[in-house]
Design a protein around this motif. Structure first.
Motif, mmCIF file in Angstrom:
data_model
loop_
_atom_site.group_PDB
_atom_site.id
_atom_site.type_symbol
_atom_site.label_atom_id
_atom_site.label_comp_id
_atom_site.label_asym_id
_atom_site.label_seq_id
_atom_site.Cartn_x
_atom_site.Cartn_y
_atom_site.Cartn_z
ATOM 1 N N ASN A 218 -29.059 25.443 13.544
ATOM 2 C CA ASN A 218 -27.971 25.534 14.613
ATOM 3 C C ASN A 218 -28.193 24.759 15.860
ATOM 4 N N ILE A 219 -29.446 24.703 16.411
ATOM 5 C CA ILE A 219 -29.914 23.816 17.519
ATOM 6 C C ILE A 219 -29.785 22.240 16.852
ATOM 7 N N SER A 220 -30.015 22.060 15.835
ATOM 8 C CA SER A 220 -30.211 20.650 15.237
ATOM 9 C C SER A 220 -28.541 20.088 15.284
ATOM 10 N N LYS A 221 -27.794 21.076 14.613
ATOM 11 C CA LYS A 221 -26.432 20.464 14.591
ATOM 12 C C LYS A 221 -25.683 20.816 16.041
ATOM 13 N N ASN A 222 -26.045 21.649 16.937
ATOM 14 C CA ASN A 222 -25.414 21.564 18.294
ATOM 15 C C ASN A 222 -25.751 20.587 19.036
ATOM 16 N N LYS A 223 -27.067 20.260 18.950
ATOM 17 C CA LYS A 223 -27.574 19.172 19.706
ATOM 18 C C LYS A 223 -27.814 17.771 19.303
ATOM 19 N N ASP A 224 -27.251 17.618 18.124
ATOM 20 C CA ASP A 224 -27.261 16.429 17.354
ATOM 21 C C ASP A 224 -28.519 15.862 17.302
ATOM 22 N N THR A 225 -29.409 16.404 17.049
ATOM 23 C CA THR A 225 -30.910 16.102 16.762
ATOM 24 C C THR A 225 -31.663 16.598 15.811
ATOM 25 N N ALA A 226 -32.771 15.948 15.425
ATOM 26 C CA ALA A 226 -33.413 16.677 14.587
ATOM 27 C C ALA A 226 -34.691 17.535 15.166
ATOM 28 N N ILE A 227 -35.266 18.519 14.923
ATOM 29 C CA ILE A 227 -35.799 19.361 15.509
ATOM 30 C C ILE A 227 -37.069 19.873 14.464
ATOM 31 N N ILE A 228 -38.407 19.712 14.917
ATOM 32 C CA ILE A 228 -39.563 19.621 14.126
ATOM 33 C C ILE A 228 -40.472 20.830 14.615
#
Length: 260
Positions: A71-81
């Motif tokens: 959800n964070i990746s989609k909402n922020k339009d960024t990859a998260i690791i």
């Protein structure tokens, strides 16, 4: 292909064995990022700290934290690791996840379990080196103790970025600093290490020392020791090509096969 890659490094304390509290604090830190970034990087076992109490904190690949990352990746339009404890097929894994805005998940299971802490007795070691592409960059994600083993990180794939997430304690922090720089130099790659700060539930101290290094081993961040902060670094693809073409060190690599 994107020449500039902007990465948000989150050097943070962790709440011991409390995934909900950690998700809450990281959501606040992530929401504080006003710049457009391409990748957000969290520490190793960011939901729990480096615990051997896997049954208490383990989740599945359909669990709350995986959905949170997506959800964070989609909402922020960024990859998260970041890595967390995953339960799968009656085994526990220290698994790094890269969630991408498309919904794709990249998985890497820590290859070198930390025997000094008994990690090998609790967690199943991974067997696959992972290289993935994102925005035209080839990225190699690894976890903490992997840093001590240069053969596993060897740049046979011409990757652009070597990325470590960690819970690396204070007594051996000089090794962390030295090896991050060495991995960048020997692989002619950007190298980023994201470590935690603070005390864990076993009273081990973590001083941070997260860092980003360019292909010549120059440090390009300004993160301070013990600092709980978010820092954004910019990587330039053109720099990689410039120095690889000029110096050609990777062309002289020895050829050998690694048995796993």
């Amino acid at each position: 292909m994107q020449n500039t890659l902007k990465i948000a490094i989150i050097q943070s304390h962790l709440v011991w064995e409390d995934p909900e509290a950690n998700r809450k604090q990281f959501k606040e830190k992530i929401n504080s990022i006003s710049d457009n970034v391409d990748i957000i990087v969290l520490p190793e076992m960011f939901t729990s700290g480096f615990t051997m109490n896997a049954p208490k904190v383990a989740e599945t690949m359909q669990g709350e934290t995986i959905n949170w990352l997506k959800n964070i990746s989609k909402n922020k339009d960024t990859a998260i690791i970041g890595s967390l404890v995953i339960s799968e097929n009656n085994n526990y894994y220290n698994r790094l996840i890269c969630a991408q805005p498309s919904g794709e998940l990249i998985e890497y299971d820590k290859r070198h379990t930390f025997t000094l802490a008994g990690e090998h007795k609790v967690y199943t070691a991974g067997t696959e080196k992972v290289i993935f592409s994102y925005l035209g960059w080839k990225i190699c994600p690894l976890i903490c103790y992997d840093l001590r083993f240069p053969v596993w990180a060897r740049n046979s794939e011409d990757y652009d970025l070597l990325l470590y997430v960690a819970n690396w304690p204070k007594p051996r922090i000089n090794a962390w600093d030295t090896l991050l720089k060495a991995r960048a130099i020997e692989n002619m790659s950007y190298c980023i290490g994201v470590n935690r700060v603070g005390l864990d539930g076993l009273n081990y101290e973590y001083p941070g020392h997260s860092g980003a290094y360019d292909v010549l081993g120059h440090r390009i961040d300004s993160i301070k020791e013990n600092e709980d902060k978010v820092e954004i670094v910019s990587l330039e693809k053109s720099m990689i090509g410039k120095y690889r073409d000029k110096l050609n060190f990777l062309n002289d690599r020895d050829e050998f096969n690694l048995k796993v």
